[in-house]
Design a protein around this motif. Structure first.
Motif, mmCIF file in Angstrom:
data_model
loop_
_atom_site.group_PDB
_atom_site.id
_atom_site.type_symbol
_atom_site.label_atom_id
_atom_site.label_comp_id
_atom_site.label_asym_id
_atom_site.label_seq_id
_atom_site.Cartn_x
_atom_site.Cartn_y
_atom_site.Cartn_z
ATOM 1 N N ALA A 19 0.833 -1.206 0.000
ATOM 2 C CA ALA A 19 0.000 0.000 0.000
ATOM 3 C C ALA A 19 0.864 1.250 0.000
ATOM 4 O O ALA A 19 0.578 2.214 -0.722
ATOM 5 C CB ALA A 19 -0.933 0.002 1.205
ATOM 6 N N SER A 20 1.953 1.258 0.771
ATOM 7 C CA SER A 20 2.792 2.456 0.804
ATOM 8 C C SER A 20 3.488 2.689 -0.530
ATOM 9 O O SER A 20 3.624 3.825 -0.975
ATOM 10 C CB SER A 20 3.818 2.375 1.938
ATOM 11 N N VAL A 21 3.892 1.604 -1.210
ATOM 12 C CA VAL A 21 4.491 1.750 -2.535
ATOM 13 C C VAL A 21 3.449 2.256 -3.525
ATOM 14 O O VAL A 21 3.705 3.153 -4.320
ATOM 15 C CB VAL A 21 5.096 0.406 -3.011
ATOM 16 N N ALA A 22 2.252 1.684 -3.458
ATOM 17 C CA ALA A 22 1.193 2.075 -4.390
ATOM 18 C C ALA A 22 0.799 3.532 -4.198
ATOM 19 O O ALA A 22 0.423 4.211 -5.148
ATOM 20 C CB ALA A 22 -0.026 1.173 -4.212
ATOM 21 N N PHE A 46 -14.347 12.139 -7.570
ATOM 22 C CA PHE A 46 -14.684 10.728 -7.720
ATOM 23 C C PHE A 46 -13.756 9.919 -6.824
ATOM 24 O O PHE A 46 -12.768 10.423 -6.314
ATOM 25 C CB PHE A 46 -14.461 10.274 -9.175
ATOM 26 N N GLU A 47 -14.084 8.649 -6.667
ATOM 27 C CA GLU A 47 -13.193 7.679 -6.047
ATOM 28 C C GLU A 47 -12.527 6.895 -7.166
ATOM 29 O O GLU A 47 -13.157 6.605 -8.182
ATOM 30 C CB GLU A 47 -13.977 6.697 -5.171
ATOM 31 N N ARG A 48 -11.252 6.581 -6.983
ATOM 32 C CA ARG A 48 -10.569 5.657 -7.879
ATOM 33 C C ARG A 48 -10.211 4.435 -7.042
ATOM 34 O O ARG A 48 -9.407 4.519 -6.116
ATOM 35 C CB ARG A 48 -9.305 6.253 -8.486
ATOM 36 N N ASP A 49 -10.861 3.332 -7.358
ATOM 37 C CA ASP A 49 -10.551 2.071 -6.699
ATOM 38 C C ASP A 49 -9.768 1.230 -7.687
ATOM 39 O O ASP A 49 -10.202 1.036 -8.824
ATOM 40 C CB ASP A 49 -11.834 1.334 -6.299
ATOM 41 N N THR A 50 -8.609 0.757 -7.255
ATOM 42 C CA THR A 50 -7.815 -0.164 -8.054
ATOM 43 C C THR A 50 -7.807 -1.490 -7.309
ATOM 44 O O THR A 50 -7.433 -1.555 -6.139
ATOM 45 C CB THR A 50 -6.386 0.354 -8.263
ATOM 46 N N GLN A 140 -7.159 -3.894 -2.477
ATOM 47 C CA GLN A 140 -7.966 -2.768 -2.953
ATOM 48 C C GLN A 140 -7.272 -1.487 -2.533
ATOM 49 O O GLN A 140 -6.932 -1.299 -1.369
ATOM 50 C CB GLN A 140 -9.371 -2.809 -2.363
ATOM 51 N N GLU A 141 -7.054 -0.617 -3.488
ATOM 52 C CA GLU A 141 -6.445 0.699 -3.236
ATOM 53 C C GLU A 141 -7.502 1.743 -3.578
ATOM 54 O O GLU A 141 -8.141 1.665 -4.629
ATOM 55 C CB GLU A 141 -5.228 0.874 -4.147
#
Length: 149
Positions: A19-22, A46-50, A140-141
């Motif tokens: 998560a920290s890298v992303a 908006f939200e961006r969910d990856t 999930q990010e």
């Protein structure tokens, strides 16, 4: 992401590291007076969910291209018919043995207004993939972004 056999503390560290890298280099939306997040003129918040889907199956083998397409068509697309992006990726993580485990992955990027309906749809997508392909986790990010169409 296949994390079977990784102790929960090591798994938590792995997820935190990923998560920290992303999120490295990601900024937050500018604040307007009163502390609310604001986008510039002509943009919407908006939200961006990856979603990161590992394709290695713990019992052996891979999620095939046909299986992936069937999952995408039956589960993801109906939940987000307005559109999405799928990216091929190569993921890796260090297993308990110290060996680096590499696997083919798919990233699904969803841009949407924040809603409980979309949050529930994402949870369903993740749950279906985990159950169907015996995955321990799907990363999930989420980030708030400004978009203009």
């Amino acid at each position: 992401m296949k994390t079977a056999g990784i102790p929960s503390l090591a798994r938590a560290a792995l997820v935190a590291a990923l998560a920290s890298v992303a999120l490295a280099g990601c900024g937050s939306l500018p604040s307007s007076p009163g502390g609310a997040k604001a986008c510039g003129s002509g943009f919407e918040t908006f939200e961006r969910d990856t979603l990161y889907f590992g394709r290695a199956i713990p019992s052996g083998g891979q999620v095939s291209d046909a299986e992936w397409t069937a999952f995408l068509d039956a589960t993801v697309t109906p939940a987000f018919p307005q559109g999405l992006t799928v990216i091929d990726a190569a993921g890796q993580w260090r297993g308990v043995s110290g060996d680096v485990v590499r696997e083919r992955s798919k990233l699904v990027v969803l841009l949407h207004p924040r809603s409980e309906k979309d949050d529930a749809a994402i949870a369903t997508i993740v749950g279906v993939y985990r159950q169907r392909f015996a995955q321990e986790a799907v990363l999930q990010e989420r980030q708030a972004v400004c978009v203009r169409f």
